[in-house]
Design an enzyme around this catalytic site. Structure first.
Site, mmCIF file in Angstrom:
data_model
loop_
_atom_site.group_PDB
_atom_site.id
_atom_site.type_symbol
_atom_site.label_atom_id
_atom_site.label_comp_id
_atom_site.label_asym_id
_atom_site.label_seq_id
_atom_site.Cartn_x
_atom_site.Cartn_y
_atom_site.Cartn_z
ATOM 1 N N ASP A 93 1.042 -1.330 0.082
ATOM 2 C CA ASP A 93 -0.107 0.184 0.030
ATOM 3 C C ASP A 93 0.944 1.311 0.001
ATOM 4 O O ASP A 93 0.395 2.430 0.679
ATOM 5 C CB ASP A 93 -1.190 0.223 1.029
ATOM 6 N N GLN A 129 1.947 -6.159 -3.079
ATOM 7 C CA GLN A 129 2.344 -6.105 -1.558
ATOM 8 C C GLN A 129 3.447 -5.330 -1.431
ATOM 9 O O GLN A 129 3.950 -4.464 -2.111
ATOM 10 C CB GLN A 129 2.449 -7.585 -1.140
ATOM 11 N N GLY A 186 -4.229 -4.565 -4.529
ATOM 12 C CA GLY A 186 -5.399 -3.500 -5.051
ATOM 13 C C GLY A 186 -4.565 -2.262 -5.277
ATOM 14 O O GLY A 186 -3.939 -1.505 -4.492
ATOM 15 N N HIS A 187 -4.468 -2.176 -6.571
ATOM 16 C CA HIS A 187 -3.452 -0.966 -7.082
ATOM 17 C C HIS A 187 -4.404 0.208 -7.608
ATOM 18 O O HIS A 187 -5.462 0.010 -8.638
ATOM 19 C CB HIS A 187 -2.686 -1.493 -8.270
ATOM 20 N N LYS A 219 1.890 2.234 -5.168
ATOM 21 C CA LYS A 219 2.941 1.514 -5.993
ATOM 22 C C LYS A 219 1.899 1.783 -7.604
ATOM 23 O O LYS A 219 2.467 1.944 -8.699
ATOM 24 C CB LYS A 219 3.213 -0.117 -6.204
HETATM 25 P P1 IMP Z 1 -2.664 -12.743 1.818
HETATM 26 O O1 IMP Z 1 -1.905 -12.219 0.763
HETATM 27 O O2 IMP Z 1 -4.070 -12.510 1.460
HETATM 28 O O3 IMP Z 1 -2.392 -14.202 2.045
HETATM 29 O O4 IMP Z 1 -2.418 -12.024 3.382
HETATM 30 C C1 IMP Z 1 -1.328 -12.098 3.901
HETATM 31 C C2 IMP Z 1 -0.782 -10.685 4.559
HETATM 32 O O5 IMP Z 1 -0.491 -9.741 3.431
HETATM 33 C C3 IMP Z 1 -1.932 -9.929 5.331
HETATM 34 O O6 IMP Z 1 -1.569 -9.281 6.490
HETATM 35 C C4 IMP Z 1 -2.751 -9.198 4.320
HETATM 36 O O7 IMP Z 1 -3.256 -8.217 5.050
HETATM 37 C C5 IMP Z 1 -1.419 -8.650 3.374
HETATM 38 N N1 IMP Z 1 -1.700 -8.424 2.255
HETATM 39 C C6 IMP Z 1 -1.919 -8.885 1.379
HETATM 40 N N2 IMP Z 1 -1.961 -8.288 -0.031
HETATM 41 C C7 IMP Z 1 -1.752 -7.002 0.349
HETATM 42 C C8 IMP Z 1 -1.833 -5.714 -0.244
HETATM 43 O O8 IMP Z 1 -1.937 -5.570 -1.524
HETATM 44 N N3 IMP Z 1 -1.516 -4.721 0.480
HETATM 45 C C9 IMP Z 1 -1.194 -4.576 1.852
HETATM 46 N N4 IMP Z 1 -1.455 -5.897 2.477
HETATM 47 C C10 IMP Z 1 -1.491 -6.974 1.723
#
Ligand code: IMP
Length: 430
Positions: A13, A222, A40-41, A16
């Site tokens: 977040d 991420q 989520g971009h 990007k």
């Molecule tokens: P997962 O990727 O859904 O397995 O989540 C694992 C961890 O990564 C959790 O803490 C999510 O909140 C975090 N996470 C996954 N995708 C994002 C993102 O795009 N932005 C911020 N945190 C993310």
């Protein structure tokens, strides 16, 4: 040929989406190499607000090609929805988007297993519940189903049957095996024909693009602190967002990565569980959340907010080799005084200057702060560095020194125009 990796150097977040969109104008191809629709971009384009989860944001720029690399986990239903969402807004996708046939698919049972783990295990991660972790678990456990297998009906049914039987004891809470099978297969035929025209041999596509000297931008999802190897394990995602993930997740030789740009927010946020040494659990944290609109672009969850953590960012800059950075959301700090930056941690009576790799010390780390005067007045709309108040410039310079990288741009708002492009040697300068 020139290649650039844009990578988040915090917990995701960082903004990007906007930076990739800005730099994407200079690219021929934009590639996603890890993650899935957990991302989520957010991009503002033509005055419209887009949130892309799976498709590289290069798709919004006419004429650009996009690749979803083999390192991504693809939920066919989510991909179809996103393609249809874009086409409804008159953005042509077919012929411009390609999906590597070795990418693994996320099926309904992966989503169920993700929820099951979140709801019942003691080690809740706070995932996006999109099935990301279980799909990657299958991949490394060698029971995953790749796009190429998904498109082969006979093989797909065989693999599906094997996997459902294996997971049946866990899945029973969501219905009988027959019901789950029916759910997975409900839209299979239409999804299969829908996806077929997009599928390519990923490494071949990348190799040919590189050989014909295309400019390729790799868009990470991420952030480094959520990397399964270098982040705050186990509170991480299941892939490698770091620049090193590009080679594995796309097939580009690591020798052909030219530049890495890290994207970093002027403060820190994280969604989900896990260590966050500089977290502000007070009114200031709440105020950053409101002013920075810090709510997850995928799940809508409030993001945890805190001070800039130079220990974590320096760790991320080194791993990525990101000599260049884009600083985002500096405007959110307007009027905050004093500004604090974590320059080390105190753990068990010792001062740590490096980010610890074990969970216990990560959880116990207490930041050692350096304070700087805040800046006042609105900085939004400024387009030249010299226009920034002196204390904002000092803050920026101090961050550069502490993390060991140079800023190539500073973003002061969501739109493309709200950006200061610094006079630097950054080769992809917009
Ligand atoms: P997962 O990727 O859904 O397995 O989540 C694992 C961890 O990564 C959790 O803490 C999510 O909140 C975090 N996470 C996954 N995708 C994002 C993102 O795009 N932005 C911020 N945190 C993310």
């Amino acid at each position: 040929m020139s290649t650039l990796v844009v990578v988040g150097v915090q917990w995701g977040d960082e903004g990007k989406g906007k930076i990739v969109h800005l730099l994407g104008r200079r690219a021929d191809i934009v590639v996603r190499y890890q993650g899935g629709n957990n991302a989520g971009h957010t991009v503002i384009f033509d005055g419209k607000h887009f949130v892309l989860h799976l498709i590289p944001s290069g798709i919004l720029q006419p004429g650009k090609k996009c690749l979803i690399g083999n390192g991504v986990v693809v939920d066919p239903e989510a991909l179809q929805e996103e393609i249809q969402f874009l086409e409804k807004r008159k953005i042509r996708v077919e012929g411009r988007l390609f999906v590597a046939d070795a990418a693994h698919v996320i099926l309904a049972y992966h989503r169920y297993l993700d929820c099951l783990r979140e709801d019942t295990s003691h080690g809740k991660i706070g995932t996006t519940r999109r099935g990301i972790g279980p799909a990657y678990s299958d991949k490394v456990g060698r029971t995953g189903i790749r796009i190429a297998d998904y498109l082969n009906p006979g093989l797909f049914r065989l693999l599906l049957e094997r996997n459902l039987r294996e997971k049946a004891p866990l899945l029973k809470r969501f219905g009988s095996l027959r019901e789950i099978r029916r759910h997975v297969l409900k839209r299979y035929n239409s999804l299969r024909s829908f996806l077929t025209p997009y599928v390519v041999n990923g490494p071949e596509y990348i190799y040919k693009a590189a050989a014909s000297r295309k400019r390729i931008l790799f868009e990470s999802a991420q952030g480094t602190m959520l990397d399964v190897d270098f982040g705050t394990y186990p509170y991480v995602t299941s892939s490698n967002p770091v620049a090193g993930g590009v080679a594995i997740g796309s097939g580009l030789s690591p020798a052909r990565i030219d530049e890495v740009l890290g994207v970093v927010k002027a403060y820190t946020t994280r969604v989900g569980e896990g260590p966050f040494p500089t977290e502000l659990k007070d009114a200031l944290g709440e105020s950053l959340r409101q002013r920075g609109m810090e709510f997850g672009a995928t799940t809508g969850r409030p993001r945890r907010c805190g001070w800039f953590d130079a220990v974590a960012v320096r760790h991320a800059v080194r791993i990525n080799g990101s000599n260049w950075l884009a600083l985002t959301k500096l405007d959110v700090l307007e009027g905050v005084h004093p500004l604090k930056i974590a320059v080390a941690y105190r753990v068990g009576g010792k001062i740590l200057k490096e980010f610890p790799s074990d969970r216990q010390r990560q959880a116990e780390a207490v930041p050692v702060y350096e304070e700087m005067p805040g800046f006042h007045g609105s900085i939004r709309g400024m387009t030249r560095y010299e226009q920034l108040p002196v204390h904002a410039r000092r803050y920026v310079k101090r961050l550069e020194t502490l993390v060991g990288a140079k800023f190539a741009m500073i973003s002061l708002g969501r739109s493309r125009e709200e950006t200061i492009i610094l006079d630097s040697k950054f080769p992809w300068k917009p």
